[in-house]
Design an enzyme around this catalytic site. Structure first.
Site, PDB file in Angstrom:
ATOM      1  CG  PHE A   1      -2.368  -0.795   0.634  1.00 46.66           C
ATOM      2  CD1 PHE A   1      -2.120  -2.273   0.651  1.00 46.66           C
ATOM      3  CD2 PHE A   1      -3.539  -0.246   0.789  1.00 46.66           C
ATOM      4  CE1 PHE A   1      -3.202  -2.853   0.225  1.00 46.66           C
ATOM      5  CE2 PHE A   1      -4.541  -1.076   0.306  1.00 46.66           C
ATOM      6  CZ  PHE A   1      -4.551  -2.426  -0.160  1.00 46.66           C
ATOM      7  CG  LEU A   2       4.538   2.330   0.947  1.00 47.29           C
ATOM      8  CD1 LEU A   2       6.070   2.204   1.158  1.00 47.29           C
ATOM      9  CD2 LEU A   2       4.206   3.410   1.481  1.00 47.29           C
TER      10      LEU A   2
ATOM     11  CB  CYS B   1     -14.196  -0.598   1.716  1.00 47.37           C
ATOM     12  SG  CYS B   1     -15.258  -2.085   1.667  1.00 47.37           S
TER      13      CYS B   1
ATOM     14  CE  LYS C   1      -9.540  -4.582  -5.393  1.00 47.09           C
ATOM     15  NZ  LYS C   1      -9.096  -5.237  -4.218  1.00 47.09           N
TER      16      LYS C   1
ATOM     17  CB  ALA D   1       2.737   7.222  -5.360  1.00 51.04           C
TER      18      ALA D   1
HETATM   19  N1  LIG Z   1     -17.133  -5.560  -0.255  1.00 46.75           N
HETATM   20  C1  LIG Z   1     -16.167  -5.546   0.232  1.00 46.75           C
HETATM   21  O1  LIG Z   1     -15.004  -5.938  -0.221  1.00 46.75           O
HETATM   22  C2  LIG Z   1     -16.196  -5.396   1.960  1.00 46.75           C
HETATM   23  C3  LIG Z   1     -15.160  -5.933   2.543  1.00 46.75           C
HETATM   24  C4  LIG Z   1     -15.285  -5.855   3.950  1.00 46.75           C
HETATM   25  C5  LIG Z   1     -16.340  -5.107   4.728  1.00 46.75           C
HETATM   26  N2  LIG Z   1     -17.427  -4.719   3.879  1.00 46.75           N
HETATM   27  C6  LIG Z   1     -18.705  -4.502   4.401  1.00 46.75           C
HETATM   28  O2  LIG Z   1     -19.562  -5.538   4.600  1.00 46.75           O
HETATM   29  C7  LIG Z   1     -21.096  -4.806   4.314  1.00 46.75           C
HETATM   30  C8  LIG Z   1     -21.692  -5.390   3.210  1.00 46.75           C
HETATM   31  O3  LIG Z   1     -21.091  -5.136   1.965  1.00 46.75           O
HETATM   32  P1  LIG Z   1     -21.044  -5.839   0.641  1.00 46.75           P
HETATM   33  O4  LIG Z   1     -20.222  -5.252  -0.313  1.00 46.75           O
HETATM   34  O5  LIG Z   1     -21.468  -7.359   0.807  1.00 46.75           O
HETATM   35  O6  LIG Z   1     -22.493  -5.288   0.023  1.00 46.75           O
HETATM   36  P2  LIG Z   1     -23.366  -5.646  -1.314  1.00 46.75           P
HETATM   37  O7  LIG Z   1     -24.178  -4.362  -1.580  1.00 46.75           O
HETATM   38  O8  LIG Z   1     -22.613  -6.410  -2.043  1.00 46.75           O
HETATM   39  O9  LIG Z   1     -24.374  -7.071  -0.817  1.00 46.75           O
HETATM   40  C9  LIG Z   1     -25.444  -6.559   0.119  1.00 46.75           C
HETATM   41  C10 LIG Z   1     -26.761  -7.357   0.236  1.00 46.75           C
HETATM   42  O10 LIG Z   1     -27.861  -7.261   1.019  1.00 46.75           O
HETATM   43  C11 LIG Z   1     -28.935  -7.561   0.535  1.00 46.75           C
HETATM   44  N3  LIG Z   1     -29.906  -6.727   1.316  1.00 46.75           N
HETATM   45  C12 LIG Z   1     -30.414  -5.529   1.285  1.00 46.75           C
HETATM   46  N4  LIG Z   1     -31.066  -5.237   2.257  1.00 46.75           N
HETATM   47  C13 LIG Z   1     -31.526  -6.364   2.748  1.00 46.75           C
HETATM   48  C14 LIG Z   1     -32.307  -6.841   3.677  1.00 46.75           C
HETATM   49  N5  LIG Z   1     -33.245  -6.070   4.493  1.00 46.75           N
HETATM   50  N6  LIG Z   1     -32.492  -8.184   4.064  1.00 46.75           N
HETATM   51  C15 LIG Z   1     -31.814  -8.930   3.393  1.00 46.75           C
HETATM   52  N7  LIG Z   1     -30.806  -8.855   2.428  1.00 46.75           N
HETATM   53  C16 LIG Z   1     -30.723  -7.564   2.221  1.00 46.75           C
HETATM   54  C17 LIG Z   1     -28.792  -6.877  -0.927  1.00 46.75           C
HETATM   55  O11 LIG Z   1     -29.855  -7.550  -1.710  1.00 46.75           O
HETATM   56  C18 LIG Z   1     -27.389  -7.491  -1.311  1.00 46.75           C
HETATM   57  O12 LIG Z   1     -27.260  -8.606  -1.876  1.00 46.75           O
HETATM   58  C19 LIG Z   1     -20.840  -3.261   4.414  1.00 46.75           C
HETATM   59  O13 LIG Z   1     -20.975  -2.862   5.620  1.00 46.75           O
HETATM   60  C20 LIG Z   1     -19.348  -3.135   3.796  1.00 46.75           C
HETATM   61  O14 LIG Z   1     -18.580  -2.078   4.269  1.00 46.75           O
HETATM   62  C21 LIG Z   1     -17.447  -5.127   2.306  1.00 46.75           C
HETATM   63  O1  LIG Z   2      -0.650   0.693  -3.093  1.00 43.47           O
HETATM   64  C1  LIG Z   2      -1.846   1.039  -3.340  1.00 43.47           C
HETATM   65  C2  LIG Z   2      -2.835   0.004  -2.912  1.00 43.47           C
HETATM   66  C3  LIG Z   2      -4.069   0.313  -3.356  1.00 43.47           C
HETATM   67  N1  LIG Z   2      -4.590   1.615  -3.961  1.00 43.47           N
HETATM   68  C4  LIG Z   2      -5.888   1.725  -4.307  1.00 43.47           C
HETATM   69  O2  LIG Z   2      -6.636   1.743  -2.835  1.00 43.47           O
HETATM   70  C5  LIG Z   2      -8.017   1.162  -3.462  1.00 43.47           C
HETATM   71  C6  LIG Z   2      -8.572   0.013  -2.430  1.00 43.47           C
HETATM   72  O3  LIG Z   2      -7.914  -1.271  -2.980  1.00 43.47           O
HETATM   73  P1  LIG Z   2      -7.748  -2.591  -2.057  1.00 43.47           P
HETATM   74  O4  LIG Z   2      -7.631  -2.304  -0.744  1.00 43.47           O
HETATM   75  O5  LIG Z   2      -7.190  -3.527  -2.661  1.00 43.47           O
HETATM   76  O6  LIG Z   2      -9.299  -2.748  -2.377  1.00 43.47           O
HETATM   77  P2  LIG Z   2     -10.682  -3.258  -1.582  1.00 43.47           P
HETATM   78  O7  LIG Z   2     -11.535  -4.391  -2.086  1.00 43.47           O
HETATM   79  O8  LIG Z   2     -11.521  -1.803  -1.470  1.00 43.47           O
HETATM   80  O9  LIG Z   2     -10.324  -3.646   0.153  1.00 43.47           O
HETATM   81  C7  LIG Z   2     -10.208  -2.726   0.969  1.00 43.47           C
HETATM   82  O10 LIG Z   2     -11.493  -2.276   1.447  1.00 43.47           O
HETATM   83  C8  LIG Z   2     -12.280  -3.499   2.053  1.00 43.47           C
HETATM   84  C9  LIG Z   2     -13.344  -3.295   2.608  1.00 43.47           C
HETATM   85  O11 LIG Z   2     -13.349  -2.705   3.693  1.00 43.47           O
HETATM   86  C10 LIG Z   2     -11.257  -4.229   3.160  1.00 43.47           C
HETATM   87  O12 LIG Z   2     -11.885  -5.064   3.789  1.00 43.47           O
HETATM   88  C11 LIG Z   2      -9.956  -4.501   2.687  1.00 43.47           C
HETATM   89  O13 LIG Z   2      -9.164  -5.128   3.713  1.00 43.47           O
HETATM   90  C12 LIG Z   2      -9.470  -3.177   1.922  1.00 43.47           C
HETATM   91  O14 LIG Z   2      -8.045  -3.555   1.613  1.00 43.47           O
HETATM   92  C13 LIG Z   2      -8.223   0.846  -4.905  1.00 43.47           C
HETATM   93  O15 LIG Z   2      -8.636   2.009  -5.547  1.00 43.47           O
HETATM   94  C14 LIG Z   2      -6.473   0.739  -5.195  1.00 43.47           C
HETATM   95  O16 LIG Z   2      -6.229   1.248  -6.768  1.00 43.47           O
HETATM   96  C15 LIG Z   2      -3.560   2.286  -4.297  1.00 43.47           C
HETATM   97  O17 LIG Z   2      -3.652   3.424  -4.855  1.00 43.47           O
HETATM   98  N2  LIG Z   2      -2.273   2.238  -3.841  1.00 43.47           N
END
Ligand SMILES: NC(=O)c1ccc[n+]([C@@H]2O[C@H](COP(=O)([O-])OP(=O)(O)OC[C@H]3O[C@@H](n4cnc5c(N)ncnc54)[C@H](O)[C@@H]3O)[C@@H](O)[C@H]2O)c1
Ligand SMILES: O=c1ccn([C@@H]2O[C@H](COP(=O)(O)OP(=O)(O)O[C@H]3O[C@H](CO)[C@@H](O)[C@H](O)[C@H]3O)[C@@H](O)[C@H]2O)c(=O)[nH]1
Length: 430
Positions: free
Chosen positions: A258-259, A269, A328, A261
């Site tokens: 995550f360095l 997120c 990304k 640039a």
């Molecule tokens: N996407 C990621 O990479 C990631 C990683 C870590 C944490 N999170 C966190 O996890 C949470 C979920 O994110 P996501 O990306 O999976 O969301 P998402 O939008 O991909 O999925 C959410 C799902 O919830 C369903 N839904 C909505 N209202 C509902 C209800 N009342 N009952 C049952 N289902 C319902 C939707 O139909 C959808 O399928 C968020 O808080 C997010 O910040 C996301």
């Molecule tokens: O050195 C880096 C690394 C990442 N990015 C950017 O940072 C953003 C996020 O990248 P990445 O973290 O790989 O993707 P996410 O899937 O959004 O995952 C982040 O967000 C998730 C949702 O909260 C967390 O669960 C993960 O741990 C966290 O890495 C993207 O736009 C990348 O292009 C950079 O610019 N420089």
């Protein structure tokens, strides 16, 4: 164990399939009938490497999906994996979580015996205890701490590597307030921890677990912004920022991850989570200056990129190719992609924009239905006056003769990925 998961998006589907893989009986509850049908047909409703195989393997056996909340009564624990988007002012929008908690609460009224409700979604500190738990109590008529408990288990998976991140995590964080909840959470994660070669398991309180998730994302986003700040300074002195940051990353106290640039961080997120914790801190009476600065630096990178473009070409009336639309590489997700502010600004400047991405075109078309989209980088570059490279897809590193088909070969590289320099006007953002 029997586990129910509310929400079958990126997180809900991934953890459902992975919990089934480590031996649990899992039921997904989602309001979207298409998602439910797809899961029951053995098809993952989202694209993640390895997910299709797991869903196909376990659907109809240890993994099933339904729109009917009643399914949670038969389970030991329910994970809430519902969206927690941003309000316009950055505050977390808890309305979907509240709706989910109301449905879970109403259903638990029919349950005899103990149940654990775990927040998987990213929520600001105190949400689980002060928003979710009271709703569950009110709707179920059950008593917190005796009939049921709440817990918090933040998720750190990344899009594009969700399955491997979940099955092989750097750490597992289990937040609870009672021994019974702690034991049940441990039971859920024991099989995963065992097969993952025993990553650290952090057993902590509920609000601490909530905060760990924000601290994690805020740290990573700030690390990128700091790298961008330093890279911008390097540029002023004509110093190669990559050499500098590579060397800095060799310090084991800093680390090289995550360095990278460039044009900054986007996705579903980092932007919403940093905004939410800044807004929550302000409500609590604290101004989170470092995080505000991280956001400011991130917002400025696309502006700097356009300034560089303007140094070499007038965007007004020019055909500008935007290479990379996903936030990304490795995903078709365009949520908060850096391409969005860039395309907005190009259109404001009167440019004629053509976008290209190997997989994210359909999603970007929903944001910008009226710009042109090309089927290949070569097609996007053909006849273009300038190109902005926004996403670090590997295929952009291999571009070469394709630049010769540009009308004026001005290339501004936001990810330091283009290899070709000869015969084009090339400038990197950092
Ligand atoms: N996407 C990621 O990479 C990631 C990683 C870590 C944490 N999170 C966190 O996890 C949470 C979920 O994110 P996501 O990306 O999976 O969301 P998402 O939008 O991909 O999925 C959410 C799902 O919830 C369903 N839904 C909505 N209202 C509902 C209800 N009342 N009952 C049952 N289902 C319902 C939707 O139909 C959808 O399928 C968020 O808080 C997010 O910040 C996301
Ligand atoms: O050195 C880096 C690394 C990442 N990015 C950017 O940072 C953003 C996020 O990248 P990445 O973290 O790989 O993707 P996410 O899937 O959004 O995952 C982040 O967000 C998730 C949702 O909260 C967390 O669960 C993960 O741990 C966290 O890495 C993207 O736009 C990348 O292009 C950079 O610019 N420089």
């Amino acid at each position: 164990m029997k586990i129910s998961i509310i929400g079958s998006g990126y997180v809900g589907t991934t953890i459902a399939a992975c919990f089934a893989e480590v031996g649990h009986d899992v039921v997904n509850v989602d309001i979207d009938e298409d998602i439910v049908a797809s899961l029951n047909d053995g098809e993952a409703p989202i694209h993640e490497p390895g997910l299709d195989e797991l869903v196909e393997k376990h659907a109809g056996d240890r993994l099933r999906a339904t729109t009917d909340y009643d399914a949670i009564v038969e389970t030991d624990a329910t994970f809430l994996a519902l969206p927690t988007p941003s309000e316009d002012d950055g505050h977390i929008d808890l309305s979907i979580m509240e709706a989910g908690a109301r449905s879970v609460g109403r259903t638990l009224a029919d349950k005899d015996g103990y149940h654990l409700v775990v927040t998987k979604s990213t929520v600001v500190p105190t949400t689980t205890e002060e928003v979710i738990a009271p709703i569950l109590e009110a709707e179920s008529g059950l008593e917190l701490g005796s009939d049921f408990d709440v817990g918090m288990n933040p998720e750190f998976l990344r899009e594009g590597s969700a399955v491997s991140d979940f099955l092989d995590p750097d750490k597992v964080v289990l937040g609870s307030e009672t021994d019974r909840a702690a034991t049940l959470l441990r039971d859920v994660f024991d099989p995963l921890v065992e097969q993952a070669d025993s990553p650290p398991v952090v057993e902590t309180g509920v609000r601490e677990a909530e905060m760990i998730k924000y601290a994690n994302n805020a740290f990573l986003a700030s690390k990128i912004s700091l790298a961008n700040d330093l890279a911008n300074i390097c540029k002023e002195y004509d110093i190669d920022s990559e050499e500098v940051l590579d060397a800095v990353g060799l310090d084991s106290r800093i680390g090289s991850a995550f360095l990278g640039a460039g044009v900054g961080w986007g996705g579903s997120c980092f932007p919403k989570d940093v905004a939410a914790i800044v807004a929550a801190a302000r409500d609590a009476g604290y101004e989170a200056k470092m995080l505000e600065a991280a956001v400011e630096v991130n917002d400025r990178q696309p502006v700097r990129m356009l300034d560089i473009l303007r140094d070499h070409a007038d965007p007004s009336g020019a055909r500008v190719a935007v290479l990379g639309l996903a936030f990304k590489p490795g995903t078709d997700d365009v949520r908060n992609s850096r391409a969005i502010p860039l395309i907005d600004a190009l259109l404001d400047s009167g440019a004629d924009v053509v976008g290209y991405d190997p997989v994210a075109t359909a999603n970007m078309r929903e944001h910008f239905p009226d710009i042109d989209y090309a089927d290949s980088a070569a097609d996007a570059l053909a006849g273009a006056d300038a190109a902005l490279v926004v996403t670090d897809w590997d295929e952009f590193a291999a571009l070469d003769d394709e630049f010769d088909a540009m009308t004026d070969a001005v290339v501004v590289d936001g990810r330091r990925i283009v290899s070709r320099r000869d015969g084009i006007v090339y400038e990197s953002l950092v």
